[in-house]
Enzyme design. Sequence first.
Site, mmCIF file in Angstrom:
data_model
loop_
_atom_site.group_PDB
_atom_site.id
_atom_site.type_symbol
_atom_site.label_atom_id
_atom_site.label_comp_id
_atom_site.label_asym_id
_atom_site.label_seq_id
_atom_site.Cartn_x
_atom_site.Cartn_y
_atom_site.Cartn_z
ATOM 1 C CG HIS A 328 -1.696 -1.355 1.254
ATOM 2 N ND1 HIS A 328 -2.770 -1.697 0.462
ATOM 3 C CD2 HIS A 328 -1.412 -2.465 2.000
ATOM 4 C CE1 HIS A 328 -3.142 -2.937 0.739
ATOM 5 N NE2 HIS A 328 -2.338 -3.437 1.669
ATOM 6 C CD GLU A 342 -2.147 -3.679 4.914
ATOM 7 O OE1 GLU A 342 -3.344 -3.463 4.664
ATOM 8 O OE2 GLU A 342 -1.505 -4.609 4.408
ATOM 9 C CG HIS A 395 0.456 -6.724 2.442
ATOM 10 N ND1 HIS A 395 -0.422 -5.901 1.796
ATOM 11 C CD2 HIS A 395 1.472 -6.969 1.565
ATOM 12 C CE1 HIS A 395 0.023 -5.652 0.566
ATOM 13 N NE2 HIS A 395 1.173 -6.299 0.399
ATOM 14 C CD GLU A 462 -2.019 -10.042 4.499
ATOM 15 O OE1 GLU A 462 -1.933 -9.133 5.352
ATOM 16 O OE2 GLU A 462 -2.557 -9.879 3.381
HETATM 17 ZN ZN LIG Z 1 -2.309 -5.249 2.570
#
Ligand SMILES: [Zn+2]
Length: 499
Positions: A328, A342, A395, A462
Amino acid sequence: MKKFFVGSLFVIILYFMLFNQASAEGYTSRIGGEDRFDVAANVAKSGWSSANTVIIANYKAYADALAAAPLAYKYDAPILLTQPNVLTSTTKNEIVRLNAKSVIVVGGSGSVSDQVVSQLKSLGVSVERISGNNRFEVANNIAMKIGKSSKVVLAYGLNFPDALAIAPYAARNGFPILLTNNDAIPQSTKNLVHNWNVSQTIIVGGEGSVSKNVFNSVPNPHRIGGKNRFEVAANIASKYFSTQSESIVATGMTFADALTGSVLAAKTNKPILLTSSTSIPNETKNAIMNNGFESFTILGGIGSVSTGVANDLKVLGGGLVIVIDPGHGGSDPGASGYGEVEKELVLDISKRLEKRLVNSNYGVLMTRTDDTYPTLDERVKLANESGANAFVSIHVNAFTSSSAHGTETFWNATNASSDSKLLAEEIQKQLVAALGTYNRGVNGKQGFKVIKDTEIPSVLVEVAFVSNPNEAQLLSDPAFRQKAADAIYNGIINYFNKQ
Ligand SMILES: [Zn+2]
């Protein structure tokens, strides 16, 4: 017990053999500094714990200093730089640290003033000045100080790269560097060559630097040419240093770093390769690959030789490079929950990971280093053009239900599938062990673009769920993010070790 000990020892030795081998290839170190004075002092620090003699030159007037390296080598003297009218304090401090007894100033009083000479003398050192009516005479007088030689180097005197690139070779062999105009050799230089009864002349540079006319006017000439400064330096490295595995790399755009580094290069028997600040010229790349140079000492700060060039050197040297992709960024905040966003969390973890990898001498390319949004295509393109060995996208997770929690790592079977899977498994293992999070496992069934279209081993991590209150709180803690970075680091290292 004894058998166990011997077996363990063998494993430990094997580990160090592998580890050391991995760190030699692509090993780069940097002798940097805030300015050219600082770089010169740091070069001296890296090569000399003390020095009887120091050479001093004006920080801007390359002309006087072009021929200085063989003299510096003869006296095992570092080359330091000064401002013309005041002895630069960095330089003064370095002379004191080196415990120098004598200083040789190159250049006339217009280049290094008498005031600077007085300041030097007040340090308790003896000062000798080597000057001349012009740069050619300065070079001749330096040559006289080095001593008569039947072999000399002749380089173009109106620019610096060729003379500095030949300096390590000339210095080690005691060959003085004489200077010439492009189309006519100065009379004083001609006289010196004649008086010394020189039997061989090494001409550095193409005909644009040293013409045919000059070539034909000196005894037994041999030319090391090249179509530009990078190629001349590359050809010198190939001709005289092809058996070496290490090289010094300096900017070819300004003279100071290469000048002060030239005597260190001579002392350590390494060639000087030249680069532009943001990319390695093809001529330099070819010399690295053809000669098998594996490790590099970069001279100058990142303004002179960028981090990108340092990474490229690692790749060329056979070192390992990792692309880190903080997810992102910019207009795309990613997931958020409980005050945590995030894009900020993953940038922080990525920078911590970058630091660990760089400190262990891995090359790192970041898809972003601030709050910007590179498109997914741009991230993939960077990875595919990087020549890197792995791609790690970082992430944090989110789900509609706040109860979802744990750590998960994705890989994709489209490219480099078995390596991607192994990388995912190693990172996942380390993360779960270090963070104590629920193990959601590795997942090879998701087609995220950054792991599907990247052609190098790629994973998407993640770390935890920002939509889960407990994990959002953990993620808000810098110590937790450091643990995550350390775990990903360990996973990457284990992956490389298992390949
Ligand atoms: Zn993400």
